[in-house]
Design a protein around this motif. Structure first.
Motif, PDB file in Angstrom:
ATOM      1  N   LYS A  15       0.746  -1.345   0.129  1.00 42.54           N
ATOM      2  CA  LYS A  15      -0.011  -0.117  -0.170  1.00 42.54           C
ATOM      3  C   LYS A  15       0.897   1.250  -0.153  1.00 42.54           C
ATOM      4  O   LYS A  15       0.204   2.258  -0.503  1.00 42.54           O
ATOM      5  N   THR A  16       2.065   1.170   0.350  1.00 38.85           N
ATOM      6  CA  THR A  16       3.185   2.192   0.478  1.00 38.85           C
ATOM      7  C   THR A  16       3.212   3.091  -0.875  1.00 38.85           C
ATOM      8  O   THR A  16       3.681   2.217  -1.890  1.00 38.85           O
ATOM      9  N   GLY A  17       2.807   4.191  -0.955  1.00 40.41           N
ATOM     10  CA  GLY A  17       3.075   4.853  -2.351  1.00 40.41           C
ATOM     11  C   GLY A  17       1.674   4.889  -3.171  1.00 40.41           C
ATOM     12  O   GLY A  17       1.694   5.724  -3.847  1.00 40.41           O
ATOM     13  N   VAL A  18       0.666   4.317  -2.624  1.00 38.72           N
ATOM     14  CA  VAL A  18      -0.621   4.611  -3.341  1.00 38.72           C
ATOM     15  C   VAL A  18      -1.041   5.964  -3.199  1.00 38.72           C
ATOM     16  O   VAL A  18      -0.933   6.648  -2.457  1.00 38.72           O
ATOM     17  N   GLY A  19      -1.514   6.524  -4.496  1.00 36.04           N
ATOM     18  CA  GLY A  19      -1.909   7.749  -4.582  1.00 36.04           C
ATOM     19  C   GLY A  19      -0.970   8.890  -4.579  1.00 36.04           C
ATOM     20  O   GLY A  19      -1.482   9.792  -4.479  1.00 36.04           O
ATOM     21  N   THR A  20       0.239   8.504  -4.777  1.00 38.46           N
ATOM     22  CA  THR A  20       1.581   9.456  -4.796  1.00 38.46           C
ATOM     23  C   THR A  20       2.060   9.294  -6.207  1.00 38.46           C
ATOM     24  O   THR A  20       1.781   8.105  -7.039  1.00 38.46           O
ATOM     25  N   VAL A  21       3.202  10.139  -6.556  1.00 40.51           N
ATOM     26  CA  VAL A  21       4.133   9.789  -7.791  1.00 40.51           C
ATOM     27  C   VAL A  21       4.740   8.424  -7.837  1.00 40.51           C
ATOM     28  O   VAL A  21       4.942   8.020  -8.875  1.00 40.51           O
ATOM     29  N   ILE A  22       4.701   7.785  -6.744  1.00 40.30           N
ATOM     30  CA  ILE A  22       5.488   6.396  -6.558  1.00 40.30           C
ATOM     31  C   ILE A  22       4.633   5.473  -7.292  1.00 40.30           C
ATOM     32  O   ILE A  22       5.331   4.585  -7.776  1.00 40.30           O
ATOM     33  N   ALA A  23       3.252   5.674  -7.164  1.00 44.81           N
ATOM     34  CA  ALA A  23       2.438   4.564  -7.829  1.00 44.81           C
ATOM     35  C   ALA A  23       2.375   4.892  -9.438  1.00 44.81           C
ATOM     36  O   ALA A  23       1.960   4.038 -10.081  1.00 44.81           O
ATOM     37  N   ASP A  24       2.900   5.890 -10.090  1.00 49.88           N
ATOM     38  CA  ASP A  24       2.675   6.235 -11.459  1.00 49.88           C
ATOM     39  C   ASP A  24       3.383   5.067 -12.238  1.00 49.88           C
ATOM     40  O   ASP A  24       4.456   4.502 -12.117  1.00 49.88           O
ATOM     41  N   GLY A  25       2.541   4.548 -13.038  1.00 53.49           N
ATOM     42  CA  GLY A  25       3.004   3.475 -14.169  1.00 53.49           C
ATOM     43  C   GLY A  25       3.186   2.179 -13.582  1.00 53.49           C
ATOM     44  O   GLY A  25       3.542   1.235 -14.334  1.00 53.49           O
ATOM     45  N   LYS A  26       2.523   1.939 -12.249  1.00 55.23           N
ATOM     46  CA  LYS A  26       2.597   0.563 -11.680  1.00 55.23           C
ATOM     47  C   LYS A  26       1.420  -0.007 -11.461  1.00 55.23           C
ATOM     48  O   LYS A  26       0.329   0.622 -11.551  1.00 55.23           O
ATOM     49  N   GLU A  27       1.423  -1.556 -11.495  1.00 54.73           N
ATOM     50  CA  GLU A  27      -0.069  -1.976 -11.566  1.00 54.73           C
ATOM     51  C   GLU A  27      -0.573  -1.839 -10.264  1.00 54.73           C
ATOM     52  O   GLU A  27       0.063  -1.781  -9.175  1.00 54.73           O
ATOM     53  N   HIS A  28      -1.912  -1.428 -10.222  1.00 61.19           N
ATOM     54  CA  HIS A  28      -2.730  -1.399  -9.128  1.00 61.19           C
ATOM     55  C   HIS A  28      -3.640  -2.608  -9.185  1.00 61.19           C
ATOM     56  O   HIS A  28      -3.901  -3.025  -9.899  1.00 61.19           O
ATOM     57  N   LYS A  29      -3.932  -3.003  -7.605  1.00 57.77           N
ATOM     58  CA  LYS A  29      -4.927  -4.151  -7.431  1.00 57.77           C
ATOM     59  C   LYS A  29      -5.292  -3.974  -6.323  1.00 57.77           C
ATOM     60  O   LYS A  29      -4.796  -3.665  -5.404  1.00 57.77           O
ATOM     61  N   ASP A  30      -6.689  -4.398  -6.001  1.00 62.04           N
ATOM     62  CA  ASP A  30      -7.558  -4.146  -4.911  1.00 62.04           C
ATOM     63  C   ASP A  30      -7.710  -5.640  -4.213  1.00 62.04           C
ATOM     64  O   ASP A  30      -7.752  -6.482  -4.922  1.00 62.04           O
ATOM     65  N   PHE A  31      -7.502  -5.524  -2.926  1.00 58.64           N
ATOM     66  CA  PHE A  31      -7.418  -6.749  -1.984  1.00 58.64           C
ATOM     67  C   PHE A  31      -8.140  -6.376  -0.830  1.00 58.64           C
ATOM     68  O   PHE A  31      -8.340  -5.407  -0.451  1.00 58.64           O
ATOM     69  N   PRO A  32      -8.983  -7.456  -0.172  1.00 56.77           N
ATOM     70  CA  PRO A  32     -10.022  -7.289   0.769  1.00 56.77           C
ATOM     71  C   PRO A  32      -9.577  -7.187   2.038  1.00 56.77           C
ATOM     72  O   PRO A  32      -9.774  -8.168   2.908  1.00 56.77           O
ATOM     73  N   THR A  33      -8.581  -6.262   2.377  1.00 53.47           N
ATOM     74  CA  THR A  33      -8.056  -6.093   3.685  1.00 53.47           C
ATOM     75  C   THR A  33      -8.398  -5.116   4.389  1.00 53.47           C
ATOM     76  O   THR A  33      -7.782  -5.002   5.780  1.00 53.47           O
ATOM     77  N   GLY A  34      -9.347  -4.364   4.072  1.00 56.00           N
ATOM     78  CA  GLY A  34      -9.727  -3.334   5.120  1.00 56.00           C
ATOM     79  C   GLY A  34     -10.833  -3.739   6.149  1.00 56.00           C
ATOM     80  O   GLY A  34     -10.885  -5.226   6.179  1.00 56.00           O
ATOM     81  N   PRO A  35     -11.273  -2.988   6.874  1.00 53.68           N
ATOM     82  CA  PRO A  35     -12.348  -3.288   7.887  1.00 53.68           C
ATOM     83  C   PRO A  35     -13.492  -4.185   7.266  1.00 53.68           C
ATOM     84  O   PRO A  35     -13.968  -3.654   6.224  1.00 53.68           O
ATOM     85  N   GLU A  36     -13.806  -5.142   7.872  1.00 60.78           N
ATOM     86  CA  GLU A  36     -14.923  -6.085   7.414  1.00 60.78           C
ATOM     87  C   GLU A  36     -14.719  -6.300   5.996  1.00 60.78           C
ATOM     88  O   GLU A  36     -15.678  -6.524   4.941  1.00 60.78           O
ATOM     89  N   GLY A  37     -13.662  -6.604   5.428  1.00 63.68           N
ATOM     90  CA  GLY A  37     -13.220  -7.084   4.117  1.00 63.68           C
ATOM     91  C   GLY A  37     -13.331  -6.100   3.125  1.00 63.68           C
ATOM     92  O   GLY A  37     -13.459  -6.337   1.844  1.00 63.68           O
ATOM     93  N   ALA A  41     -12.370  -3.370   0.423  1.00 66.36           N
ATOM     94  CA  ALA A  41     -11.069  -3.224  -0.821  1.00 66.36           C
ATOM     95  C   ALA A  41     -10.285  -2.112  -0.487  1.00 66.36           C
ATOM     96  O   ALA A  41     -10.803  -1.144  -0.128  1.00 66.36           O
ATOM     97  N   GLU A  42      -8.851  -2.441  -0.547  1.00 68.12           N
ATOM     98  CA  GLU A  42      -7.714  -1.621  -0.184  1.00 68.12           C
ATOM     99  C   GLU A  42      -6.868  -1.712  -1.422  1.00 68.12           C
ATOM    100  O   GLU A  42      -6.566  -2.846  -1.893  1.00 68.12           O
TER     101      GLU A  42
END
Length: 237
Positions: free
Chosen positions: A121-143, A145-146
């Protein structure tokens, strides 16, 4: 297998080539493989990609490779103590891949474990994430998606690291904070060259105290180290 060599230049013989990737241990000037860095400078290998937390200072550590224009790209977390690093980057003369420190350490560790990539999750929503594959996983409260981003493991052609002491097989112990990035850097190199302050007889180290198993170390040297202080702070008398 012979692992002990007489000098940094001997230990690097036959390993260096233009355009290679090097993983270097150290944090600031703490625990850096200064003898191996100086030898790489003297050998003259160029167009290097160097994965390291930072690039030392202007006249010491990895900074000497920048001064002599040996480095094409840095994969780093922090570059704030090196004016030449900043000048080359702003002038478009040096490639730079910024990584959060934990991500960089895990990229090295993953490479050493044979893991080609991982999600964080580190870097999500910042320039660190530019051009990288994004994927959601059910790791948040009560499953819930994050979102995570994919980071690639680092597989370096050469790892250069510094330890406090090692035995003749390369089992190594680091001293306090000088451990820093050294173990994961050592793990991710296809060949690892280790410099130490002291080589002790095999079997004299307590197995429970070993930080880096000798299986990761291919070549080993002992030498004298300057141990320069990066930021000296003193109190008034």
């Amino acid at each position: 297998m012979k692992k002990i060599y007489g000098s940094a230049a001997e230990a690097l013989d036959g390993l260096m080539f233009d355009g290679m990737t090097i993983a270097a241990g150290g944090f600031g000037l703490c625990g850096i493989p200064e003898l191996l860095i100086a030898a790489i400078r003297d050998i003259g290998t160029k167009d290097l990609t160097v994965a390291s937390n930072n690039a030392g200072v202007d006249d010491f550590g990895l900074g000497v490779l920048l001064q002599t224009r040996r480095v094409k790209k840095m994969i780093s977390s922090y570059v704030g103590e090196n004016a030449e690093f900043m000048r080359q980057y702003l002038a478009g003369e040096l490639g730079l891949e910024f990584n959060p420190q934990g991500t960089l350490a895990e990229r090295m560790r993953a490479g050493g474990a044979g893991i080609p990539g991982f999600y964080t999750k580190t870097g999500v929503g910042t320039v660190i994430a530019d051009g990288k594959e994004h994927k959601d996983f059910p790791t948040g409260p009560e499953g819930a998606a994050e979102t995570y981003i994919m980071e690639k493991g680092i597989f370096a052609d050469l790892a250069i690291v510094k330890a406090w002491k090692a035995d003749a097989t390369g089992n190594a112990i680091f001293r306090k904070t000088a451990r820093n990035f050294n173990p994961p850097a050592a793990m991710c190199g296809r060949v690892c060259v280790l410099e130490v302050e002291e080589i002790v007889p095999t079997g004299s180290l307590d197995p429970d105290h070993i930080h880096l198993p000798g299986i990761y170390v291919h070549r080993l040297i002992q030498g004298d180290h300057e141990k320069r202080i990066e930021q000296r702070t003193i109190s008034e008398g």
